[in-house]
Design a protein around this motif. Structure first.
Motif, mmCIF file in Angstrom:
data_model
loop_
_atom_site.group_PDB
_atom_site.id
_atom_site.type_symbol
_atom_site.label_atom_id
_atom_site.label_comp_id
_atom_site.label_asym_id
_atom_site.label_seq_id
_atom_site.Cartn_x
_atom_site.Cartn_y
_atom_site.Cartn_z
ATOM 1 N N ALA A 42 0.801 -1.218 0.000
ATOM 2 C CA ALA A 42 0.000 0.000 0.000
ATOM 3 C C ALA A 42 0.842 1.280 0.000
ATOM 4 C CB ALA A 42 -0.946 -0.001 1.189
ATOM 5 N N ALA A 43 2.151 1.176 0.216
ATOM 6 C CA ALA A 43 3.027 2.353 0.175
ATOM 7 C C ALA A 43 3.481 2.559 -1.267
ATOM 8 C CB ALA A 43 4.224 2.162 1.093
ATOM 9 N N LYS A 44 2.806 3.447 -1.967
ATOM 10 C CA LYS A 44 3.096 3.648 -3.389
ATOM 11 C C LYS A 44 4.169 4.705 -3.633
ATOM 12 C CE LYS A 44 -1.382 1.968 -4.691
ATOM 13 N NZ LYS A 44 -2.643 2.227 -5.362
ATOM 14 N N ALA A 45 4.471 5.483 -2.607
ATOM 15 C CA ALA A 45 5.519 6.503 -2.717
ATOM 16 C C ALA A 45 6.278 6.586 -1.405
ATOM 17 C CB ALA A 45 4.914 7.861 -3.059
ATOM 18 N N VAL A 97 12.584 14.591 -0.699
ATOM 19 C CA VAL A 97 12.795 13.708 -1.837
ATOM 20 C C VAL A 97 11.617 12.745 -1.876
ATOM 21 C CG1 VAL A 97 14.316 12.028 -2.937
ATOM 22 C CG2 VAL A 97 15.294 13.853 -1.519
ATOM 23 N N ALA A 98 10.902 12.719 -2.990
ATOM 24 C CA ALA A 98 9.791 11.793 -3.167
ATOM 25 C C ALA A 98 10.176 10.798 -4.254
ATOM 26 C CB ALA A 98 8.530 12.543 -3.571
ATOM 27 N N GLU A 99 9.887 9.514 -4.009
ATOM 28 C CA GLU A 99 10.254 8.472 -4.963
ATOM 29 C C GLU A 99 9.089 7.512 -5.156
ATOM 30 O OE1 GLU A 99 13.639 5.036 -5.702
ATOM 31 O OE2 GLU A 99 13.740 6.266 -3.907
ATOM 32 N N LEU A 100 8.831 7.172 -6.404
ATOM 33 C CA LEU A 100 7.813 6.188 -6.734
ATOM 34 C C LEU A 100 8.289 4.811 -6.312
ATOM 35 C CD1 LEU A 100 5.077 5.880 -8.249
ATOM 36 C CD2 LEU A 100 6.428 5.344 -10.283
ATOM 37 N N ARG A 101 7.401 4.000 -5.701
ATOM 38 C CA ARG A 101 7.762 2.667 -5.233
ATOM 39 C C ARG A 101 7.163 1.568 -6.110
ATOM 40 N NH1 ARG A 101 8.798 1.593 0.616
ATOM 41 N NH2 ARG A 101 7.316 -0.072 0.219
#
Length: 119
Positions: A42-45, A97-101
């Motif tokens: 459920a952690a998409k980012a 910093v945001a990153e796609l997971r």
């Protein structure tokens, strides 16, 4: 297959409150073909806060996320947004910093922000 060249990302923050900082991470399909993003939980980012290059907070640290396979389809020029919140931030100057997971695609974005002293 990687999709990095087809994805564009930006992150923004309200950065003005001293009780919490809200993050908004927007991912856009900049390519000519639809993209399907696959996720394993459920952690998409991921959101990381750094001060002078040192990590001071991580959104997923100490949290449990439901393990579930899911997918999001983005048509060309379509965007999706993910939100996170840093509760009880310390005053200072930071980089978010945001990153796609996603499993088969990655992109990240950065922004500078400031947490003011409490009044």
């Amino acid at each position: 297959m990687t999709l990095e060249g087809s994805l564009e990302a930006r992150v923004s923050t309200d950065g003005t409150g001293s009780s919490a900082v809200a993050f908004r991470f927007t991912v856009t399909n900049a390519g000519p073909e639809p993209i399907e993003l696959q996720f394993s939980d459920a952690a998409k980012a991921e959101f990381v806060v750094q001060n002078a290059g040192q990590e001071v907070w991580r959104f997923t640290e100490g949290r449990a996320f439901m393990q579930m396979l899911s997918a999001e389809r983005l048509a060309p020029e379509e965007s999706t947004t993910y939100d996170g919140e840093w509760e009880e931030p310390r005053p200072g100057e930071y980089t978010a910093v945001a990153e796609l997971r996603a499993q088969d695609a990655s992109c990240e974005a950065r922004t500078e922000f400031r947490v003011p002293e409490s009044e």
